[in-house]
Motif scaffolding. Structure first.
Motif, PDB file in Angstrom:
ATOM      1  N   SER A  38       0.865  -1.180   0.000  1.00 28.81           N
ATOM      2  CA  SER A  38       0.000   0.000   0.000  1.00 28.81           C
ATOM      3  C   SER A  38       0.902   1.230   0.000  1.00 28.81           C
ATOM      4  O   SER A  38       2.133   1.118  -0.070  1.00 28.81           O
ATOM      5  N   SER A  39       0.292   2.403   0.138  1.00 28.56           N
ATOM      6  CA  SER A  39       1.073   3.636   0.229  1.00 28.56           C
ATOM      7  C   SER A  39       2.043   3.621   1.409  1.00 28.56           C
ATOM      8  O   SER A  39       3.004   4.392   1.429  1.00 28.56           O
ATOM      9  N   PHE A  40       1.788   2.759   2.365  1.00 28.58           N
ATOM     10  CA  PHE A  40       2.657   2.629   3.537  1.00 28.58           C
ATOM     11  C   PHE A  40       4.112   2.368   3.126  1.00 28.58           C
ATOM     12  O   PHE A  40       5.048   2.787   3.814  1.00 28.58           O
ATOM     13  N   ASP A 179       3.277  -4.285  11.427  1.00 29.77           N
ATOM     14  CA  ASP A 179       1.879  -3.843  11.599  1.00 29.77           C
ATOM     15  C   ASP A 179       1.389  -3.083  10.369  1.00 29.77           C
ATOM     16  O   ASP A 179       0.243  -3.252   9.941  1.00 29.77           O
ATOM     17  N   GLY A 180       2.251  -2.249   9.791  1.00 30.25           N
ATOM     18  CA  GLY A 180       1.855  -1.452   8.636  1.00 30.25           C
ATOM     19  C   GLY A 180       1.551  -2.295   7.418  1.00 30.25           C
ATOM     20  O   GLY A 180       0.589  -2.028   6.689  1.00 30.25           O
ATOM     21  N   TYR A 181       2.367  -3.329   7.191  1.00 31.12           N
ATOM     22  CA  TYR A 181       2.141  -4.188   6.036  1.00 31.12           C
ATOM     23  C   TYR A 181       1.031  -5.207   6.280  1.00 31.12           C
ATOM     24  O   TYR A 181       0.467  -5.755   5.337  1.00 31.12           O
ATOM     25  N   MET A 182       0.705  -5.452   7.531  1.00 31.12           N
ATOM     26  CA  MET A 182      -0.373  -6.380   7.848  1.00 31.12           C
ATOM     27  C   MET A 182      -1.746  -5.722   7.775  1.00 31.12           C
ATOM     28  O   MET A 182      -2.755  -6.386   7.491  1.00 31.12           O
ATOM     29  N   GLN A 183      -1.814  -4.414   7.989  1.00 35.88           N
ATOM     30  CA  GLN A 183      -3.084  -3.703   8.130  1.00 35.88           C
ATOM     31  C   GLN A 183      -4.098  -3.989   7.014  1.00 35.88           C
ATOM     32  O   GLN A 183      -5.270  -4.255   7.297  1.00 35.88           O
TER      33      GLN A 183
END
Length: 279
Positions: A38-40, A179-183
């Motif tokens: 994602s944009s993350f 956490d960011g890639y799991m969201q």
């Protein structure tokens, strides 16, 4: 400078984008992330870019905060058209496009579909030369509960294991990154959408189309990329007529996370060189 995060109905889906508008810059940069991301993934790069340029970062459906409907066509061609419709909605006639991994393939599709919209492309470890999914897998995706298989398959590998595969230095992986890639995967609808993507995704652009793309292109690759190996970058440089390849030492596939400062400097130099050529 203004910053906006918004969801806009576009092309039959809900498209999430972040718009960092720089009123003193004449250049706009469009960021397109990779598969299962994602944009993350641009969180280290955006703070550098937005000091100098207007920056738009988009979540490609069905990832991030964008829609996960099963009626959207998840082909690269349609994803590229969706992004172009976003640019039209925002009133942006020309942009530099930066695509990572799958996002690089979408950037190439945009360059092919509407050359006038792209001032230059930066391809970060870009997906290239992949064939379409095998017929057996595509046909299986029509089974009613196939999305459960997709979820199980992704769960087996896990976010942390996937991150270990895409970075060269595993010490970069921390709780915030995991956490960011799991969201995006906390919403079960994504697995149904990914099932649709299995049958919608066409193969990557063939060499004869790549050779017709005239946009200036900067290719940035990690020396130790295990997902899209450096040999692919070298081949892509040969097929894109107006391209240059830069190889980053001590980097894997996730170069926006691993080497944001180096990537930024190469992008800034690339844009500056094209600006000088226009004078």
């Amino acid at each position: 400078m203004t910053e906006v995060g918004a969801i806009q109905p576009i092309n039959g889906t809900e498209l999430y984008y972040e718009y960092h508008r720089h009123y003193n810059s004449s250049e706009t940069i469009l960021l397109i992330h990779g598969f299962l991301s994602s944009s993350f993934s641009f969180r280290q790069l955006v703070p550098l870019l937005k000091k100098k340029y207007t920056v738009i970062s988009v979540d490609i459906p069905p990832f991030g905060k964008s829609g996960k409907t099963t009626t959207f066509r998840y082909s690269y061609n349609n994803m590229a058209k969706t992004v172009l419709q976003l640019l039209d909605f925002l009133g942006i006639q020309q942009t530099f496009v930066i695509g990572h991994s799958m996002g690089g393939q979408i950037a190439l599709n945009i360059s092919h579909l509407k050359p006038s919209a792209i001032k230059g492309a930066v391809l970060l470890s870009s997906s290239s030369y992949l064939k379409r999914m095998k017929n057996s897998l595509r046909y299986s995706s029509y089974l009613p509960f196939f999305h459960h298989y997709v979820k199980l398959h992704l769960a087996r590998s896990g976010v942390k294991e996937n991150l270990n595969r895409v970075v060269h230095n595993a010490k970069l992986i921390d709780k915030e990154m995991v956490d960011g890639y799991m969201q995006p995967f906390l919403n079960n609808d994504i697995f149904k959408a990914l099932t649709r993507m299995i049958r919608d995704r066409e193969g990557d652009l063939p060499p004869e189309i790549l050779r017709s793309i005239k946009a200036p292109s900067l290719l940035i690759w990690g020396e130790h990329d295990r997902v899209v190996p450096l040999d692919i970058g070298k081949r892509l440089q040969q097929d894109l007529p107006n391209s240059k390849l830069i190889v980053l030492k001590d980097a894997g596939h996730l170069v926006p996370e691993e080497k944001p400062e180096e990537v930024y400097q190469h992008i800034a130099s690339f844009i500056a060189s094209l600006e000088r050529a226009e004078v």
